[in-house]
Motif scaffolding. Structure first.
Motif, short mmCIF file in Angstrom:
data_model
loop_
_atom_site.label_atom_id
_atom_site.label_comp_id
_atom_site.label_asym_id
_atom_site.label_seq_id
_atom_site.Cartn_x
_atom_site.Cartn_y
_atom_site.Cartn_z
N ILE A 178 50.01 65.74 30.82
CA ILE A 178 50.30 66.38 32.06
C ILE A 178 51.29 67.41 31.60
CG2 ILE A 178 50.77 66.43 34.50
CD1 ILE A 178 50.15 63.68 34.50
N ASP A 179 51.11 68.76 31.79
CA ASP A 179 51.93 69.67 31.35
C ASP A 179 52.78 69.62 30.03
OD1 ASP A 179 51.11 71.20 33.79
OD2 ASP A 179 52.72 70.13 35.09
N GLY A 180 51.99 69.17 29.06
CA GLY A 180 52.63 68.81 27.65
C GLY A 180 53.29 67.69 27.80
N THR A 181 53.45 66.78 28.73
CA THR A 181 54.20 65.40 28.61
C THR A 181 53.29 64.32 28.91
OG1 THR A 181 56.10 66.36 29.33
CG2 THR A 181 55.93 64.05 29.69
N THR A 182 53.12 63.09 27.83
CA THR A 182 52.27 62.11 27.97
C THR A 182 52.95 61.11 29.03
OG1 THR A 182 51.73 62.58 25.56
CG2 THR A 182 51.02 60.44 26.49
N TYR A 183 51.76 60.74 29.78
CA TYR A 183 52.26 59.83 30.96
C TYR A 183 51.16 58.43 30.69
CZ TYR A 183 54.78 63.15 33.44
OH TYR A 183 55.83 63.85 34.09
N GLY A 184 51.88 57.57 31.15
CA GLY A 184 50.85 56.11 31.00
C GLY A 184 50.32 56.09 32.48
N VAL A 185 48.94 55.33 32.49
CA VAL A 185 48.17 55.47 33.68
C VAL A 185 48.01 54.05 33.97
CG1 VAL A 185 45.74 55.93 34.39
CG2 VAL A 185 46.77 57.32 32.48
N ALA A 186 48.14 53.80 35.37
CA ALA A 186 48.03 52.73 35.93
C ALA A 186 47.21 52.68 37.09
CB ALA A 186 49.34 51.81 36.33
N ALA A 187 46.05 51.99 37.16
CA ALA A 187 45.27 51.70 38.40
C ALA A 187 46.03 50.60 39.36
CB ALA A 187 44.00 51.36 38.06
N LEU A 188 46.28 51.05 40.62
CA LEU A 188 46.91 50.25 41.54
C LEU A 188 46.00 49.25 42.16
CD1 LEU A 188 49.60 52.61 43.31
CD2 LEU A 188 49.71 51.24 41.37
N ASN A 189 45.67 48.38 41.45
CA ASN A 189 44.82 47.10 41.90
C ASN A 189 45.96 45.85 42.02
OD1 ASN A 189 42.25 48.43 41.29
ND2 ASN A 189 42.38 48.00 39.23
N VAL A 190 45.74 45.55 43.15
CA VAL A 190 46.63 44.29 43.50
C VAL A 190 46.03 42.93 43.38
CG1 VAL A 190 47.79 43.49 45.73
CG2 VAL A 190 47.54 45.97 45.40
N ILE A 191 46.86 42.27 42.61
CA ILE A 191 46.40 40.98 42.47
C ILE A 191 46.74 39.76 43.32
CG2 ILE A 191 46.18 38.93 40.55
CD1 ILE A 191 45.10 41.75 40.04
N ALA A 192 46.02 39.20 43.88
CA ALA A 192 46.38 38.02 44.60
C ALA A 192 45.69 36.68 44.67
CB ALA A 192 45.86 38.69 46.11
N ARG A 193 46.12 35.55 45.09
CA ARG A 193 45.60 34.17 44.90
C ARG A 193 44.91 33.74 45.94
NH1 ARG A 193 49.65 29.47 43.48
NH2 ARG A 193 50.13 29.97 45.60
N ALA A 194 43.83 33.13 45.87
CA ALA A 194 43.20 32.41 47.14
C ALA A 194 43.86 31.63 47.81
CB ALA A 194 41.76 31.92 46.53
N PRO A 195 43.93 31.41 49.07
CA PRO A 195 44.64 30.47 50.09
C PRO A 195 44.47 29.01 49.63
CG PRO A 195 42.92 31.49 51.24
CD PRO A 195 43.10 32.19 50.12
N ARG A 196 45.45 28.38 49.55
CA ARG A 196 45.33 26.77 49.24
C ARG A 196 45.17 25.96 50.32
NH1 ARG A 196 47.09 25.73 44.21
NH2 ARG A 196 47.99 27.11 42.88
N ASN A 197 45.16 26.31 51.83
CA ASN A 197 44.97 25.52 52.78
C ASN A 197 43.74 25.34 53.40
OD1 ASN A 197 45.15 27.78 53.88
ND2 ASN A 197 47.13 27.59 54.99
N GLY A 198 42.53 26.21 52.87
CA GLY A 198 41.53 26.10 53.45
C GLY A 198 41.29 27.40 54.42
N SER A 199 42.34 28.01 54.63
CA SER A 199 42.33 29.09 55.80
C SER A 199 41.49 30.31 55.02
CB SER A 199 43.66 29.47 56.22
OG SER A 199 44.24 29.82 55.27
N THR A 200 41.32 31.33 55.85
CA THR A 200 40.87 32.62 55.55
C THR A 200 42.02 33.62 55.63
OG1 THR A 200 38.57 31.98 56.11
CG2 THR A 200 39.14 34.48 55.81
N VAL A 201 42.28 34.45 54.74
CA VAL A 201 43.13 35.29 54.84
C VAL A 201 42.51 36.52 55.01
CG1 VAL A 201 45.12 36.79 53.69
CG2 VAL A 201 44.88 34.34 53.32
N GLU A 202 42.80 37.43 55.97
CA GLU A 202 42.54 38.76 56.27
C GLU A 202 43.32 39.92 56.31
OE1 GLU A 202 39.44 41.03 59.73
OE2 GLU A 202 40.21 38.95 60.09
N VAL A 203 42.88 40.89 55.43
CA VAL A 203 43.59 42.24 55.34
C VAL A 203 42.88 43.17 56.10
CG1 VAL A 203 44.88 43.80 53.91
CG2 VAL A 203 44.59 41.45 53.26
#
Length: 234
Positions: A178-203
């Motif tokens: 970008i404009d002569g400078t090298t940048y790293g690229v990161a996709a903002l994918n959020v890593i999450a764990r399935a709930p442990r108590n049998g519930s459903t998490v809703e976002v």
């Protein structure tokens, strides 16, 4: 740093641009003066004014540090028990491994939804549709909202959504000039764990999922003991 939608479909589907972090626990009430040390003790004794997170300078700083990213669509997350060895697709959910996901559909994912499984594990990857370009020689931290336990806000993903922290690092194959400078690229994918108590998490669509900011290179960090004068044991 720079950001962009990862593709045109994400933009058209309603992915949210990143925005500066600004959480309520770091804000003082309008007109409220900063108190410190014995001032706070006297304030409590005289008027019952309690100590709050906003009285702490470092907490104030972190409440406005870095940027946040929001969910581009609704997400539901459940645990599958026993774990599924084969992918299971239904009209409103899909499952593989120890997770079942649902919510809004999303392009380019194995599950067909905003959240998708990771190699049949108990973790999911929640797409945001956003890519960040960070300076070469730095890390990009991604993780949950800082002090999430202090936030009671409908605009933030539920506290029982277990989000992983990680450091994105520069990879030549995932870089951009970008404009002569090298940048790293990161996709903002959020890593999450399935709930442990049998519930459903809703976002819900538009809720804050994660927090990101630049981190200094590891090789520039060290921690050594500072000997005190006359202390030969250090």
């Amino acid at each position: 740093m720079y950001w962009a939608f990862d593709n045109v479909k994400s933009k058209e589907a309603g992915a949210y641009p990143p925005e500066p972090l600004d959480v309520a626990y770091g804000r003082r009430a309008s007109g409220e003066q900063r108190l410190a040390g014995t001032e706070l003790q006297r304030a409590f004794t005289v008027s019952g004014r309690e100590v709050r997170p906003s009285d702490c300078g470092p907490v104030q700083v972190i409440s406005r540090f870095g940027h946040v990213v929001r969910a581009p669509g609704r997400v539901t997350l459940q645990r599958e028990d026993p774990a599924r060895k084969w992918r299971d697709f239904r009209d409103d959910t899909s499952a593989y491994g120890a997770v079942r996901v649902g919510g809004d559909s999303w392009h380019g994912t194995e599950s067909g939804f905003v959240a998708s499984w990771i190699a049949g594990s108990e973790y999911v990857k929640i797409s945001t549709g956003i890519v960040v370009f960070f300076p070469r020689g730095h890390f990009l931290y991604q993780g949950p909202l800082p002090n999430r336990q202090l936030v009671d806000d409908a605009g933030v993903a539920p506290a029982d959504l277990d989000i992983m922290s990680g450091l994105e690092y520069f990879v030549p194959a995932r870089s951009k000039d970008i404009d002569g400078t090298t940048y790293g690229v990161a996709a903002l994918n959020v890593i999450a764990r399935a709930p442990r108590n049998g519930s459903t998490v809703e976002v819900h669509k538009g809720q804050i999922l994660g927090w990101f900011h630049l981190v200094s290179p590891q090789q520039s960090q060290s921690l050594d003991v500072l000997p005190r004068e006359g202390d030969e044991s250090a």
